[in-house]
Design a protein around this motif. Structure first.
Motif, PDB file in Angstrom:
ATOM      1  N   HIS A 186       0.836  -1.212   0.000  1.00  0.00           N
ATOM      2  CA  HIS A 186       0.000   0.000   0.000  1.00  0.00           C
ATOM      3  C   HIS A 186       0.872   1.265   0.000  1.00  0.00           C
ATOM      4  CE1 HIS A 186      -3.014   2.928   1.129  1.00  0.00           C
ATOM      5  NE2 HIS A 186      -2.252   3.286   2.155  1.00  0.00           N
ATOM      6  N   GLY A 187       1.893   1.275   0.864  1.00  0.00           N
ATOM      7  CA  GLY A 187       2.766   2.446   0.961  1.00  0.00           C
ATOM      8  C   GLY A 187       3.524   2.694  -0.342  1.00  0.00           C
ATOM      9  N   GLN A 188       4.041   1.602  -0.915  1.00  0.00           N
ATOM     10  CA  GLN A 188       4.793   1.742  -2.173  1.00  0.00           C
ATOM     11  C   GLN A 188       3.899   2.284  -3.298  1.00  0.00           C
ATOM     12  OE1 GLN A 188       6.104  -2.321  -2.292  1.00  0.00           O
ATOM     13  NE2 GLN A 188       8.181  -1.806  -1.606  1.00  0.00           N
ATOM     14  N   LYS A 189       2.615   1.889  -3.292  1.00  0.00           N
ATOM     15  CA  LYS A 189       1.685   2.416  -4.314  1.00  0.00           C
ATOM     16  C   LYS A 189       1.507   3.929  -4.142  1.00  0.00           C
ATOM     17  CE  LYS A 189      -0.977  -1.789  -5.040  1.00  0.00           C
ATOM     18  NZ  LYS A 189      -2.193  -2.555  -4.752  1.00  0.00           N
ATOM     19  N   GLN A 190       1.451   4.358  -2.882  1.00  0.00           N
ATOM     20  CA  GLN A 190       1.318   5.806  -2.627  1.00  0.00           C
ATOM     21  C   GLN A 190       2.562   6.540  -3.133  1.00  0.00           C
ATOM     22  OE1 GLN A 190      -1.457   7.199  -1.133  1.00  0.00           O
ATOM     23  NE2 GLN A 190      -2.403   5.185  -0.943  1.00  0.00           N
ATOM     24  N   TRP A 191       3.748   5.938  -2.895  1.00  0.00           N
ATOM     25  CA  TRP A 191       4.989   6.580  -3.358  1.00  0.00           C
ATOM     26  C   TRP A 191       5.034   6.626  -4.879  1.00  0.00           C
ATOM     27  CZ3 TRP A 191       8.171   2.829   0.164  1.00  0.00           C
ATOM     28  CH2 TRP A 191       7.948   3.174   1.501  1.00  0.00           C
ATOM     29  N   LEU A 192       4.553   5.522  -5.511  1.00  0.00           N
ATOM     30  CA  LEU A 192       4.546   5.505  -6.977  1.00  0.00           C
ATOM     31  C   LEU A 192       3.672   6.637  -7.505  1.00  0.00           C
ATOM     32  CD1 LEU A 192       5.207   4.348  -9.733  1.00  0.00           C
ATOM     33  CD2 LEU A 192       3.393   2.643  -9.419  1.00  0.00           C
ATOM     34  N   GLU A 193       2.538   6.850  -6.864  1.00  0.00           N
ATOM     35  CA  GLU A 193       1.671   7.926  -7.345  1.00  0.00           C
ATOM     36  C   GLU A 193       2.336   9.295  -7.178  1.00  0.00           C
ATOM     37  OE1 GLU A 193      -2.251   8.161  -5.793  1.00  0.00           O
ATOM     38  OE2 GLU A 193      -2.894   9.353  -7.513  1.00  0.00           O
ATOM     39  N   ILE A 194       3.057   9.454  -6.075  1.00  0.00           N
ATOM     40  CA  ILE A 194       3.820  10.704  -5.904  1.00  0.00           C
ATOM     41  C   ILE A 194       4.860  10.800  -7.030  1.00  0.00           C
ATOM     42  CG2 ILE A 194       5.467  11.938  -4.424  1.00  0.00           C
ATOM     43  CD1 ILE A 194       3.948  10.780  -1.993  1.00  0.00           C
ATOM     44  N   GLY A 195       5.498   9.679  -7.340  1.00  0.00           N
ATOM     45  CA  GLY A 195       6.490   9.638  -8.421  1.00  0.00           C
ATOM     46  C   GLY A 195       5.891  10.022  -9.763  1.00  0.00           C
ATOM     47  N   MET A 196       4.644   9.568 -10.005  1.00  0.00           N
ATOM     48  CA  MET A 196       3.990   9.889 -11.278  1.00  0.00           C
ATOM     49  C   MET A 196       3.772  11.401 -11.385  1.00  0.00           C
ATOM     50  SD  MET A 196       1.467   6.602 -11.306  1.00  0.00           S
ATOM     51  CE  MET A 196       0.537   6.891 -12.820  1.00  0.00           C
ATOM     52  N   LEU A 197       3.493  12.029 -10.268  1.00  0.00           N
ATOM     53  CA  LEU A 197       3.366  13.497 -10.263  1.00  0.00           C
ATOM     54  C   LEU A 197       4.741  14.144 -10.450  1.00  0.00           C
ATOM     55  CD1 LEU A 197       0.862  13.867  -7.291  1.00  0.00           C
ATOM     56  CD2 LEU A 197       0.375  14.376  -9.689  1.00  0.00           C
ATOM     57  N   LEU A 198       5.775  13.563  -9.812  1.00  0.00           N
ATOM     58  CA  LEU A 198       7.122  14.145  -9.907  1.00  0.00           C
ATOM     59  C   LEU A 198       7.677  14.090 -11.325  1.00  0.00           C
ATOM     60  CD1 LEU A 198       8.900  12.821  -6.675  1.00  0.00           C
ATOM     61  CD2 LEU A 198       8.015  15.122  -7.104  1.00  0.00           C
ATOM     62  N   MET A 199       7.202  13.116 -12.128  1.00  0.00           N
ATOM     63  CA  MET A 199       7.670  13.015 -13.519  1.00  0.00           C
ATOM     64  C   MET A 199       7.435  14.324 -14.262  1.00  0.00           C
ATOM     65  SD  MET A 199       9.159  10.163 -14.232  1.00  0.00           S
ATOM     66  CE  MET A 199       9.206  10.111 -16.021  1.00  0.00           C
ATOM     67  N   GLN A 200       6.383  15.059 -13.841  1.00  0.00           N
ATOM     68  CA  GLN A 200       6.064  16.346 -14.494  1.00  0.00           C
ATOM     69  C   GLN A 200       6.821  17.498 -13.855  1.00  0.00           C
ATOM     70  OE1 GLN A 200       1.778  16.509 -14.287  1.00  0.00           O
ATOM     71  NE2 GLN A 200       1.610  14.422 -15.048  1.00  0.00           N
ATOM     72  N   ASP A 201       7.669  17.176 -12.877  1.00  0.00           N
ATOM     73  CA  ASP A 201       8.486  18.180 -12.203  1.00  0.00           C
ATOM     74  C   ASP A 201       7.664  19.391 -11.729  1.00  0.00           C
ATOM     75  OD1 ASP A 201      10.818  18.993 -11.130  1.00  0.00           O
ATOM     76  OD2 ASP A 201      11.731  19.695 -12.996  1.00  0.00           O
ATOM     77  N   PRO A 202       6.591  19.132 -10.956  1.00  0.00           N
ATOM     78  CA  PRO A 202       5.724  20.236 -10.543  1.00  0.00           C
ATOM     79  C   PRO A 202       6.431  21.202  -9.600  1.00  0.00           C
ATOM     80  CG  PRO A 202       5.179  18.259  -9.314  1.00  0.00           C
ATOM     81  CD  PRO A 202       6.193  17.857 -10.339  1.00  0.00           C
ATOM     82  N   GLU A 203       6.037  22.467  -9.672  1.00  0.00           N
ATOM     83  CA  GLU A 203       6.613  23.456  -8.751  1.00  0.00           C
ATOM     84  C   GLU A 203       5.780  23.588  -7.488  1.00  0.00           C
ATOM     85  OE1 GLU A 203       8.229  27.082 -10.825  1.00  0.00           O
ATOM     86  OE2 GLU A 203       7.537  25.862 -12.501  1.00  0.00           O
ATOM     87  N   LEU A 204       4.569  23.010  -7.537  1.00  0.00           N
ATOM     88  CA  LEU A 204       3.725  22.940  -6.336  1.00  0.00           C
ATOM     89  C   LEU A 204       3.086  21.561  -6.307  1.00  0.00           C
ATOM     90  CD1 LEU A 204       2.224  24.222  -3.894  1.00  0.00           C
ATOM     91  CD2 LEU A 204       0.431  24.884  -5.515  1.00  0.00           C
ATOM     92  N   LEU A 205       3.298  20.860  -5.196  1.00  0.00           N
ATOM     93  CA  LEU A 205       2.739  19.523  -5.046  1.00  0.00           C
ATOM     94  C   LEU A 205       1.809  19.529  -3.841  1.00  0.00           C
ATOM     95  CD1 LEU A 205       3.107  16.684  -6.296  1.00  0.00           C
ATOM     96  CD2 LEU A 205       4.869  16.263  -4.593  1.00  0.00           C
ATOM     97  N   MET A 206       0.588  18.979  -4.005  1.00  0.00           N
ATOM     98  CA  MET A 206      -0.384  18.959  -2.909  1.00  0.00           C
ATOM     99  C   MET A 206      -0.747  17.522  -2.559  1.00  0.00           C
ATOM    100  SD  MET A 206      -2.840  21.947  -4.360  1.00  0.00           S
ATOM    101  CE  MET A 206      -2.276  21.947  -6.041  1.00  0.00           C
ATOM    102  N   LEU A 207      -0.615  17.188  -1.272  1.00  0.00           N
ATOM    103  CA  LEU A 207      -0.858  15.818  -0.837  1.00  0.00           C
ATOM    104  C   LEU A 207      -1.863  15.808   0.315  1.00  0.00           C
ATOM    105  CD1 LEU A 207       2.912  14.743  -0.589  1.00  0.00           C
ATOM    106  CD2 LEU A 207       1.411  14.376  -2.536  1.00  0.00           C
ATOM    107  N   ASP A 208      -2.922  15.006   0.149  1.00  0.00           N
ATOM    108  CA  ASP A 208      -3.969  14.920   1.164  1.00  0.00           C
ATOM    109  C   ASP A 208      -3.760  13.638   1.968  1.00  0.00           C
ATOM    110  OD1 ASP A 208      -6.307  15.242   2.571  1.00  0.00           O
ATOM    111  OD2 ASP A 208      -7.504  15.753   0.809  1.00  0.00           O
ATOM    112  N   GLU A 209      -3.387  13.765   3.224  1.00  0.00           N
ATOM    113  CA  GLU A 209      -3.153  12.639   4.143  1.00  0.00           C
ATOM    114  C   GLU A 209      -2.313  11.524   3.509  1.00  0.00           C
ATOM    115  OE1 GLU A 209      -6.427  11.482   6.595  1.00  0.00           O
ATOM    116  OE2 GLU A 209      -7.415  13.414   6.351  1.00  0.00           O
TER     117      GLU A 209
END
Ligand SMILES: Nc1ncnc2c1ncn2[C@@H]1O[C@H](COP(=O)(O)OP(=O)(O)OP(=O)(O)O)[C@@H](O)[C@H]1O
Length: 249
Positions: free
Chosen positions: A153-176
């Protein structure tokens, strides 16, 4: 202070949203610095998720202004905010369970975003290199060939963060981000967030105060759609109003 200050990653002024006359966000003003990790806390129903919905464009404001990198974004669509460099992770992961970790990251590379881009998409060395960098950041460099559905479960959450990081966002928002994680996954998530806020602003909604202590540069406490207190963890923790409405419960 004024929103003409270009040093802010995000400048929110007098933001209001009403749902049938009920002000879920009520004249709220908030500034987030570049490379800042801000944690938003507060009791249930305080308006934390609604605030992220307004910033990312899922919900439209009734009044006030949101400036991202000094550009007015209050009225533009969610996808346009993504293009400008905002990334939002929701609580339920939306990864492709039957694709490898590598593929999940690869398809999230910006040039794959439009239909034409996706058709013409080639996995160049640039993309491979970006996948490797992001996989390091999210602690999945040794899992690239694994089917994503087999991750914890935790690794899936990290992967999703990684998918957002691929776009190199300047603002990242994470809910819980640590909901449902094991103690060791929580520790690793704290390290991950401390790593990724080096190049971008990050806003995290969180209830776990031990976790908040480990990651927050500054804490904003919300209550009834307004800001109740703001500052260092020590400052908000010792604020009698914060203890009264939130921490004392
Ligand atoms: N689309 C909507 N329509 C009507 N009311 C809404 C809508 N979205 C949120 N609300 C109301 O706005 C208030 C704030 O909700 P929100 O989910 O932002 O709180 P929260 O601080 O994130 O709470 P929690 O910690 O429980 O997630 C709540 O009273 C909620 O019922």
């Amino acid at each position: 202070m004024s929103a003409t200050n270009t040093d802010f990653a995000l400048a929110i002024e007098d933001l209001t949203v009403s749902f049938d006359g009920f002000k879920a966000i009520d004249n709220l003003t908030l500034y987030i610095d570049k490379n800042e990790l801000r944690v938003v806390i507060g009791p249930n129903g305080a308006g934390k998720t609604t605030l992220l919905d307004l910033i990312c464009g899922k919900t439209r404001a009734t009044g006030g202004s949101i400036k991202f990198k000094n550009q007015e974004v209050t009225k533009i669509a969610e996808y346009q905010r993504v293009r400008l460099g905002m990334g939002r992770k929701f609580q339920t992961p939306s990864i492709y369970e039957n694709l490898s970790v590598f593929k999940n990251l690869e398809v999230s590379y910006p040039s794959g975003r439009s239909v034409l881009g996706a058709l013409a998409f080639k996995c160049t060395d640039d993309v491979r290199q970006r996948v490797q960098e992001v996989a390091q950041d999210i602690g999945l460099a040794d899992k690239l060939q694994l089917e994503a559905g087999l991750l914890s479960h935790g690794q899936k959450q990290w992967l999703e963060i990684g998918m957002l990081l691929m776009q190199d966002p300047e603002l990242l928002m994470l809910d819980e981000p640590i909901a449902g994680m094991s103690a060791s996954e929580r520790d690793q998530t704290a390290d991950l967030l401390n790593r990724i806020c080096k190049n971008r602003a990050v806003i995290v909604i969180e209830h776990d105060m031990d976790f908040v202590k480990r990651i927050a540069h500054k804490v904003t406490v919300m209550h009834q759609g307004k800001i109740l207190a703001e500052g260092s963890m020590e400052k908000v923790q010792s604020d009698p109003q914060v203890i009264d409405v939130y921490l004392g419960h």
